[in-house]
Design a protein around this motif. Structure first.
Motif, PDB file in Angstrom:
ATOM      1  N   ARG A   1      50.277  16.872 -29.349  1.00 51.92           N
ATOM      2  CA  ARG A   1      51.145  17.494 -28.357  1.00 51.92           C
ATOM      3  C   ARG A   1      52.167  16.504 -27.826  1.00 51.92           C
ATOM      4  O   ARG A   1      51.831  15.399 -27.408  1.00 51.92           O
ATOM      5  CB  ARG A   1      50.309  18.051 -27.203  1.00 51.92           C
ATOM      6  CG  ARG A   1      51.072  19.021 -26.321  1.00 51.92           C
ATOM      7  CD  ARG A   1      50.143  19.700 -25.342  1.00 51.92           C
ATOM      8  NE  ARG A   1      49.624  18.759 -24.341  1.00 51.92           N
ATOM      9  CZ  ARG A   1      48.671  19.069 -23.474  1.00 51.92           C
ATOM     10  NH1 ARG A   1      48.103  20.270 -23.508  1.00 51.92           N
ATOM     11  NH2 ARG A   1      48.259  18.183 -22.583  1.00 51.92           N
ATOM     12  N   LEU A   2      53.406  16.938 -27.857  1.00 54.22           N
ATOM     13  CA  LEU A   2      54.531  16.186 -27.296  1.00 54.22           C
ATOM     14  C   LEU A   2      55.134  17.006 -26.154  1.00 54.22           C
ATOM     15  O   LEU A   2      54.873  18.207 -26.048  1.00 54.22           O
ATOM     16  CB  LEU A   2      55.605  15.945 -28.363  1.00 54.22           C
ATOM     17  CG  LEU A   2      55.207  15.197 -29.632  1.00 54.22           C
ATOM     18  CD1 LEU A   2      56.381  15.195 -30.601  1.00 54.22           C
ATOM     19  CD2 LEU A   2      54.767  13.781 -29.311  1.00 54.22           C
ATOM     20  N   PRO A   3      55.938  16.412 -25.324  1.00 50.37           N
ATOM     21  CA  PRO A   3      56.679  17.220 -24.351  1.00 50.37           C
ATOM     22  C   PRO A   3      57.522  18.267 -25.082  1.00 50.37           C
ATOM     23  O   PRO A   3      58.293  17.950 -25.977  1.00 50.37           O
ATOM     24  CB  PRO A   3      57.573  16.195 -23.647  1.00 50.37           C
ATOM     25  CG  PRO A   3      56.828  14.906 -23.774  1.00 50.37           C
ATOM     26  CD  PRO A   3      56.180  14.955 -25.127  1.00 50.37           C
TER      27      PRO A   3
ATOM     28  N   PHE B   1      53.396  18.734 -32.876  1.00 48.25           N
ATOM     29  CA  PHE B   1      53.586  18.645 -34.330  1.00 48.25           C
ATOM     30  C   PHE B   1      52.212  18.551 -34.976  1.00 48.25           C
ATOM     31  O   PHE B   1      51.211  18.214 -34.326  1.00 48.25           O
ATOM     32  CB  PHE B   1      54.469  17.451 -34.718  1.00 48.25           C
ATOM     33  CG  PHE B   1      53.846  16.090 -34.534  1.00 48.25           C
ATOM     34  CD1 PHE B   1      53.108  15.485 -35.545  1.00 48.25           C
ATOM     35  CD2 PHE B   1      54.029  15.381 -33.349  1.00 48.25           C
ATOM     36  CE1 PHE B   1      52.552  14.230 -35.389  1.00 48.25           C
ATOM     37  CE2 PHE B   1      53.481  14.121 -33.169  1.00 48.25           C
ATOM     38  CZ  PHE B   1      52.736  13.539 -34.199  1.00 48.25           C
ATOM     39  N   THR B   2      52.140  18.893 -36.265  1.00 46.27           N
ATOM     40  CA  THR B   2      50.879  18.862 -37.000  1.00 46.27           C
ATOM     41  C   THR B   2      50.791  17.578 -37.797  1.00 46.27           C
ATOM     42  O   THR B   2      51.676  17.275 -38.610  1.00 46.27           O
ATOM     43  CB  THR B   2      50.762  20.061 -37.948  1.00 46.27           C
ATOM     44  OG1 THR B   2      50.813  21.271 -37.180  1.00 46.27           O
ATOM     45  CG2 THR B   2      49.447  20.021 -38.725  1.00 46.27           C
ATOM     46  N   LEU B   3      49.734  16.798 -37.557  1.00 49.47           N
ATOM     47  CA  LEU B   3      49.499  15.551 -38.275  1.00 49.47           C
ATOM     48  C   LEU B   3      48.454  15.790 -39.365  1.00 49.47           C
ATOM     49  O   LEU B   3      47.351  16.253 -39.084  1.00 49.47           O
ATOM     50  CB  LEU B   3      49.016  14.473 -37.306  1.00 49.47           C
ATOM     51  CG  LEU B   3      48.576  13.138 -37.919  1.00 49.47           C
ATOM     52  CD1 LEU B   3      49.732  12.470 -38.653  1.00 49.47           C
ATOM     53  CD2 LEU B   3      48.010  12.218 -36.843  1.00 49.47           C
ATOM     54  N   ILE B   4      48.806  15.495 -40.587  1.00 43.63           N
ATOM     55  CA  ILE B   4      47.897  15.607 -41.727  1.00 43.63           C
ATOM     56  C   ILE B   4      47.569  14.185 -42.173  1.00 43.63           C
ATOM     57  O   ILE B   4      48.439  13.461 -42.662  1.00 43.63           O
ATOM     58  CB  ILE B   4      48.537  16.400 -42.884  1.00 43.63           C
ATOM     59  CG1 ILE B   4      49.023  17.764 -42.397  1.00 43.63           C
ATOM     60  CG2 ILE B   4      47.539  16.559 -44.031  1.00 43.63           C
ATOM     61  CD1 ILE B   4      49.894  18.496 -43.398  1.00 43.63           C
TER      62      ILE B   4
ATOM     63  N   LEU C   1      50.372   7.745 -34.660  1.00 43.28           N
ATOM     64  CA  LEU C   1      50.912   9.085 -34.425  1.00 43.28           C
ATOM     65  C   LEU C   1      49.943   9.930 -33.603  1.00 43.28           C
ATOM     66  O   LEU C   1      50.358  10.677 -32.717  1.00 43.28           O
ATOM     67  CB  LEU C   1      51.220   9.762 -35.764  1.00 43.28           C
ATOM     68  CG  LEU C   1      52.369   9.155 -36.569  1.00 43.28           C
ATOM     69  CD1 LEU C   1      52.506   9.845 -37.915  1.00 43.28           C
ATOM     70  CD2 LEU C   1      53.685   9.245 -35.804  1.00 43.28           C
ATOM     71  N   ALA C   2      48.654   9.810 -33.898  1.00 41.24           N
ATOM     72  CA  ALA C   2      47.670  10.554 -33.113  1.00 41.24           C
ATOM     73  C   ALA C   2      47.693  10.121 -31.653  1.00 41.24           C
ATOM     74  O   ALA C   2      47.480  10.935 -30.740  1.00 41.24           O
ATOM     75  CB  ALA C   2      46.274  10.350 -33.705  1.00 41.24           C
ATOM     76  N   ALA C   3      47.972   8.850 -31.406  1.00 40.56           N
ATOM     77  CA  ALA C   3      47.999   8.325 -30.037  1.00 40.56           C
ATOM     78  C   ALA C   3      49.176   8.833 -29.228  1.00 40.56           C
ATOM     79  O   ALA C   3      49.217   8.647 -28.004  1.00 40.56           O
ATOM     80  CB  ALA C   3      48.004   6.794 -30.075  1.00 40.56           C
ATOM     81  N   LEU C   4      50.140   9.469 -29.888  1.00 40.94           N
ATOM     82  CA  LEU C   4      51.269  10.055 -29.155  1.00 40.94           C
ATOM     83  C   LEU C   4      50.870  11.304 -28.379  1.00 40.94           C
ATOM     84  O   LEU C   4      51.636  11.780 -27.534  1.00 40.94           O
ATOM     85  CB  LEU C   4      52.392  10.448 -30.130  1.00 40.94           C
ATOM     86  CG  LEU C   4      53.074   9.308 -30.908  1.00 40.94           C
ATOM     87  CD1 LEU C   4      54.063   9.898 -31.906  1.00 40.94           C
ATOM     88  CD2 LEU C   4      53.777   8.354 -29.957  1.00 40.94           C
ATOM     89  N   ASP C   5      49.677  11.827 -28.662  1.00 40.50           N
ATOM     90  CA  ASP C   5      49.239  13.076 -28.049  1.00 40.50           C
ATOM     91  C   ASP C   5      49.263  12.976 -26.530  1.00 40.50           C
ATOM     92  O   ASP C   5      48.671  12.055 -25.949  1.00 40.50           O
ATOM     93  CB  ASP C   5      47.818  13.404 -28.528  1.00 40.50           C
ATOM     94  CG  ASP C   5      47.459  14.860 -28.319  1.00 40.50           C
ATOM     95  OD1 ASP C   5      47.722  15.385 -27.214  1.00 40.50           O
ATOM     96  OD2 ASP C   5      46.930  15.471 -29.254  1.00 40.50           O
ATOM     97  N   ALA C   6      49.918  13.932 -25.908  1.00 44.03           N
ATOM     98  CA  ALA C   6      50.031  13.935 -24.451  1.00 44.03           C
ATOM     99  C   ALA C   6      48.676  14.111 -23.787  1.00 44.03           C
ATOM    100  O   ALA C   6      48.516  13.850 -22.595  1.00 44.03           O
ATOM    101  CB  ALA C   6      50.983  15.047 -23.996  1.00 44.03           C
ATOM    102  N   ARG C   7      47.664  14.544 -24.571  1.00 38.40           N
ATOM    103  CA  ARG C   7      46.319  14.738 -24.015  1.00 38.40           C
ATOM    104  C   ARG C   7      45.449  13.512 -24.184  1.00 38.40           C
ATOM    105  O   ARG C   7      44.279  13.509 -23.825  1.00 38.40           O
ATOM    106  CB  ARG C   7      45.639  15.911 -24.722  1.00 38.40           C
ATOM    107  CG  ARG C   7      46.322  17.245 -24.481  1.00 38.40           C
ATOM    108  CD  ARG C   7      45.867  18.287 -25.474  1.00 38.40           C
ATOM    109  NE  ARG C   7      46.339  17.960 -26.819  1.00 38.40           N
ATOM    110  CZ  ARG C   7      46.252  18.773 -27.854  1.00 38.40           C
ATOM    111  NH1 ARG C   7      45.699  19.958 -27.704  1.00 38.40           N
ATOM    112  NH2 ARG C   7      46.691  18.418 -29.031  1.00 38.40           N
ATOM    113  N   SER C   8      45.988  12.419 -24.791  1.00 37.71           N
ATOM    114  CA  SER C   8      45.143  11.270 -25.149  1.00 37.71           C
ATOM    115  C   SER C   8      44.507  10.631 -23.929  1.00 37.71           C
ATOM    116  O   SER C   8      43.465   9.993 -24.039  1.00 37.71           O
ATOM    117  CB  SER C   8      45.971  10.229 -25.912  1.00 37.71           C
ATOM    118  OG  SER C   8      47.060   9.778 -25.106  1.00 37.71           O
TER     119      SER C   8
END
Length: 465
Positions: A325-327, A331-334, A454-461
């Motif tokens: 989740r971004l502001p 996006f979907t990370l594979i 990229l996973a660490a960009l998640d706004a929920r992290s």
């Protein structure tokens, strides 16, 4: 109360060793103090560090005893050579459980995922045992055998190689009733002067230990199918084929990827099957056919096989997906960061191209390793499947990926860096809500670092839920 995995008397008899200290029982076997479970037997192998140095740590972590080649503290079995003793313990585990139907999997691509999917089916059918992680080499295979409980009904082993002659002794350890070769491709070719043909011969070594009347599950779409079939027949095995052709025992008719899953359309021995799986990579079309044939050969019902495939989730670094989740959206990370070669790269790009995307299709790639002198050409050759898949942006890292970067049209160039660590912020700055983003590369070139960033960009992290 269940029986122990091994008693000290059984270990001594299997290895030709001598009991030191009090008699004991163990419930597991370990070679790594970082993963010791209470009640394990710790095997002190020689390596970069002498395993005997770690016996006190193993005992402190709960190990019941050790298998050692020199006197150490605590109870244990003293042997002349701990590696040879581990091999003997594995052989003894196989011989004391003659009821076990054993399978083995090798191949240039997909062997770990296929092995674990087969395990999922075996577990539905009864008491099952399998390799963990990628324990597929000269240590991992006998270790997996040594861990096999005496009441096991079915077992599956992963067998890997880097050089010729490595698979033969491992196959003879396992003595499988069924084997699968997922495919043969240009992997580890730097260790084979004759390239892919040498790899094919090395993979055919898996037939060396097959039980009389065993089954060989082979990929009919692979150009080495006829050669592998001949080698299987020479070893006394029957061949079961999977692939696109109508003549295959397990025919892949269609593979339709969706968000987080796919529908597989197939024919098994002529019978039509449609079933869902929690995978999106095109390689899971043929992989699922191989799994069905292996489970059949190991005595698992079709209902259990389909249920296992339908519930089997992607392994870490091998196609696992998540919404980041971004502001403004996600996006979907594979994450395909565990391994890569030209075959798996092309399949991954095709899968990405078949997916619906609200935004762009983006790939972040790191070097494919162990390709020998043809490495730069293999990397440059990725430009064609990227174009065919309609990938919008390519980010690349590493000296070999520079060959791909130079082959890309300017409109497809997202960014290039020397290392994965330097590439990660470039990709992170570019991704937007709605994008489909795939990360792929060899484990040794640190593709996983890009996926983690990229996973660490998640706004929920930062949330605890």
């Amino acid at each position: 109360m269940s029986d122990p995995l091994w008693t000290s008397a059984e270990i001594a008899a299997a290895t030709g060793g001598r009991l030191e200290g009090q008699a004991f029982t163990v419930d597991g076997v370990s070679i790594d103090t970082r993963s010791i479970e209470p009640g394990d037997l710790f095997v002190a192998l020689a390596g970069v560090r002498d395993g005997h140095e770690f016996v006190p740590q193993a005992l402190a972590a709960g190990a019941a005893a050790s298998l050692a080649a020199k006197p150490v503290e605590g109870a244990g079995i003293l042997v002349a050579d701990t590696f040879k003793a581990l091999e003997k313990l594995g052989e003894a585990a196989r011989e004391r459980a003659p009821q076990v139907r054993r399978g083995a999997v090798t191949g240039s691509v997909g062997k770990t995922s296929v092995t674990q999917a087969i395990r999922a089916g075996l577990e539905r059918a009864g008491r099952a045992h399998s390799s963990v992680k990628s324990y597929n080499n000269h240590i991992g295979v006998p270790l997996t055998l040594a861990r096999m409980p005496r009441d096991t009904e079915r077992a599956i082993f992963e067998i890997g190689m880097n050089h010729a002659g490595e698979i033969t002794p491992l196959s003879r350890f396992v003595r499988p009733h069924a084997v699968a070769i997922t495919t043969v491709g240009p992997v580890h070719t730097e260790n084979f002067p004759d390239g892919e043909s040498g790899v094919a011969r090395a993979k055919a070594e898996i037939f060396a230990g097959i039980e009389p009347g065993g089954v060989a599950v082979l990929n009919a779409d692979n150009r080495w199918f006829d050669f592998l079939g001949e080698q299987a027949h020479k070893a006394g095995a029957g061949v079961r084929s999977f692939g696109r052709d109508v003549s295959c025992d397990a025919q892949l008719v269609d593979f339709v990827p969706e968000s987080g899953r796919a529908i597989v359309r197939a024919r098994l021995h002529g019978k039509a099957l449609d079933f869902p799986i929690l995978q999106t990579g095109f390689h899971w079309g043929p992989n699922s056919m191989a799994v069905l044939l292996m489970l059949e050969a190991l005595g698992v019902s079709l209902d259990d096989s389909l249920a296992a495939l339908g519930a089997f989730e992607p392994l870490a670094g091998r196609g696992a997906e998540r919404a980041v989740r971004l502001p403004g959206g996600a996006f979907t990370l594979i994450d395909e960061s565990y391994n890569a070669n030209p075959v798996s790269m092309a399949a991954a790009f095709a899968s990405l191209g078949a997916r619906k995307a609200a935004g762009r299709r983006i790939v972040a790639l790191t070097d494919m390793l162990e390709l020998g002198p043809e490495g730069p050409a293999f990397h440059a050759g990725l430009a064609a499947p990227l174009d065919a898949a309609g990938v919008d942006l390519v980010f690349a890292a590493g000296p070999l990926m520079k060959s791909l970067w130079d082959a890309l049209p300017p409109t497809r160039r997202g960014g290039y860096a020397n290392t994965a660590a330097e590439l990660a912020p470039l990709v992170g700055a570019a991704v937007e809500p709605g994008d489909l983003v795939m990360v792929k590369g060899s484990n040794g070139s640190r593709a996983g670092a890009v996926a983690a960033a990229l996973a660490a960009l998640d706004a929920r992290s930062g949330e605890t839920s």
